[in-house]
Design an enzyme around this catalytic site. Structure first.
Site, short mmCIF file in Angstrom:
data_model
loop_
_atom_site.label_atom_id
_atom_site.label_comp_id
_atom_site.label_asym_id
_atom_site.label_seq_id
_atom_site.Cartn_x
_atom_site.Cartn_y
_atom_site.Cartn_z
N LYS A 1 0.86 -1.18 0.00
CA LYS A 1 0.00 0.00 0.00
C LYS A 1 0.89 1.23 0.00
CE LYS A 1 -2.22 1.84 3.66
NZ LYS A 1 -2.10 3.31 3.59
N ASP B 1 -3.50 4.34 -1.75
CA ASP B 1 -4.44 4.76 -0.69
C ASP B 1 -4.41 6.27 -0.53
OD1 ASP B 1 -6.02 4.86 1.62
OD2 ASP B 1 -4.37 4.28 2.93
N LYS C 1 -7.38 8.17 -0.71
CA LYS C 1 -8.66 8.54 -0.06
C LYS C 1 -9.24 9.83 -0.61
CE LYS C 1 -7.23 6.59 4.45
NZ LYS C 1 -5.77 6.49 4.28
N ASP D 1 -13.86 14.96 -2.59
CA ASP D 1 -14.01 16.32 -3.12
C ASP D 1 -15.31 16.34 -3.91
OD1 ASP D 1 -13.45 18.95 -4.14
OD2 ASP D 1 -11.31 18.55 -3.93
N THR E 1 -10.39 3.65 10.94
CA THR E 1 -10.24 2.71 12.06
C THR E 1 -9.67 3.37 13.32
OG1 THR E 1 -8.12 2.06 11.11
CG2 THR E 1 -10.01 0.65 10.62
O1 LIG Z 1 -9.56 3.47 8.18
C1 LIG Z 1 -8.37 3.43 7.83
C2 LIG Z 1 -7.96 3.68 6.54
C3 LIG Z 1 -6.63 3.58 6.21
N1 LIG Z 1 -5.70 3.27 7.14
C4 LIG Z 1 -4.28 3.17 6.71
O2 LIG Z 1 -3.81 1.84 6.98
C5 LIG Z 1 -2.49 1.88 7.50
C6 LIG Z 1 -2.46 1.26 8.87
O3 LIG Z 1 -1.18 1.38 9.42
P1 LIG Z 1 -0.80 0.81 10.86
O4 LIG Z 1 0.62 1.26 11.04
O5 LIG Z 1 -0.93 -0.69 10.78
O6 LIG Z 1 -1.72 1.41 11.87
C7 LIG Z 1 -2.04 3.34 7.47
O7 LIG Z 1 -1.33 3.54 6.28
C8 LIG Z 1 -3.35 4.13 7.41
O8 LIG Z 1 -3.21 5.31 6.66
C9 LIG Z 1 -6.10 3.04 8.43
O9 LIG Z 1 -5.28 2.75 9.32
N2 LIG Z 1 -7.43 3.09 8.74
#
Ligand SMILES: O=c1ccn([C@@H]2O[C@H](COP(=O)(O)O)[C@@H](O)[C@H]2O)c(=O)[nH]1
Length: 234
Positions: A34, A61, A63, A66, A121
């Site tokens: 990603k 990613d 996101k 707009d 999350t």
């Molecule tokens: O809801 C979301 C959307 C994207 N992310 C992305 O995933 C990774 C998670 O990284 P960790 O280091 O495992 O926490 C990160 O790049 C976020 O931008 C997310 O966490 N939650």
């Protein structure tokens, strides 16, 4: 979609990224990666092309969120990068998500997978209610955003692994659940809120887990990646 682990390459430069990727050069399984805002804003499209040239699948990613016209045109530019998956925020509305899909679709009708973020999350139900003034439970919000995403013709959503089964129940088994918020049982949660382990993510129904710091900040990133694969893919 075959279950897989996506490594979040949240690095500040191409140099750091390739130093990390070199650790995996002898791995039989070429990791699905990603690329998020930090790396893309630092290095631009060239980093996507180089990682693609090295044979990795890429989830870009960024996101997008707009007005529909802007998202459509930005997606048309991203479609030339030939990534495997990219995303928007579902909060941008069904009209915006439809525009994203149109923009991403190439002249020959092909396009990368397109998914939408439901609620990050790192967001708790409490913050959602108090700061975002969303007066519904987090589960109802996620199901509604997933249904909107499906109505717009997208392929799936980003949600917590805790919500993957619920999303499949509402939108079907083929509708993708791509889930960050993954931590080992003995790991540091950091800024994530709605988290679970790779093994539990698989049981609940996640299709693809996204794992960043538990791998990238591990003492032995390859061992941490293998642990994720063993727990999630089997
Ligand atoms: O809801 C979301 C959307 C994207 N992310 C992305 O995933 C990774 C998670 O990284 P960790 O280091 O495992 O926490 C990160 O790049 C976020 O931008 C997310 O966490 N939650």
């Amino acid at each position: 979609m075959q279950h897989d682990v996506i490594i979040a390459c949240d690095f500040k430069s191409a140099e750091d990224t390739f130093r990390f990727l070199d650790l995996f050069k002898d791995e039989e399984r070429k990791p699905f990666l990603k690329i998020g805002m930090e790396l893309f804003y630092a290095e631009g499209p060239a980093i996507v092309r180089e990682i693609k040239r090295r044979g990795h699948r890429i989830f870009l990613d960024l996101k997008l969120h707009d007005i529909p016209n802007t998202v459509k045109k930005a997606m048309a530019v991203l479609s030339r990068l030939d990534v495997d998956m990219c995303n928007v925020h579902a909060a941008g509305t069904i009209e915006m998500m439809r525009a994203a899909r149109e923009g991403l679709t190439r002249e020959d009708g092909t396009r990368p997978l397109l998914i939408a973020v439901t609620q990050l999350t790192s967001t708790s139900e409490e913050r959602m209610r108090e700061e975002l003034l969303i007066d519904a439970s987090i589960n109802d919000t996620i199901v509604k955003y997933a249904q909107n995403t499906r109505a717009a013709g997208l392929d799936g959503v980003v949600c917590s692994p805790l919500e993957a089964g619920m999303v499949h129940g509402a939108c079907g088994e083929e509708f993708l659940t791509v889930t960050p918020g993954v931590r080992f049982a003995d790991g540091d949660v950091a800024d994530q809120v709605r988290v679970t382990t790779p093994a539990r993510a698989r049981e609940i129904g996640s299709d693809l887990i996204v794992v960043g710091r538990p791998i990238t900040a591990a003492e032995d990133p390859v061992a941490a990646y293998r642990r994720c694969v063993a727990e999630f893919v089997g």
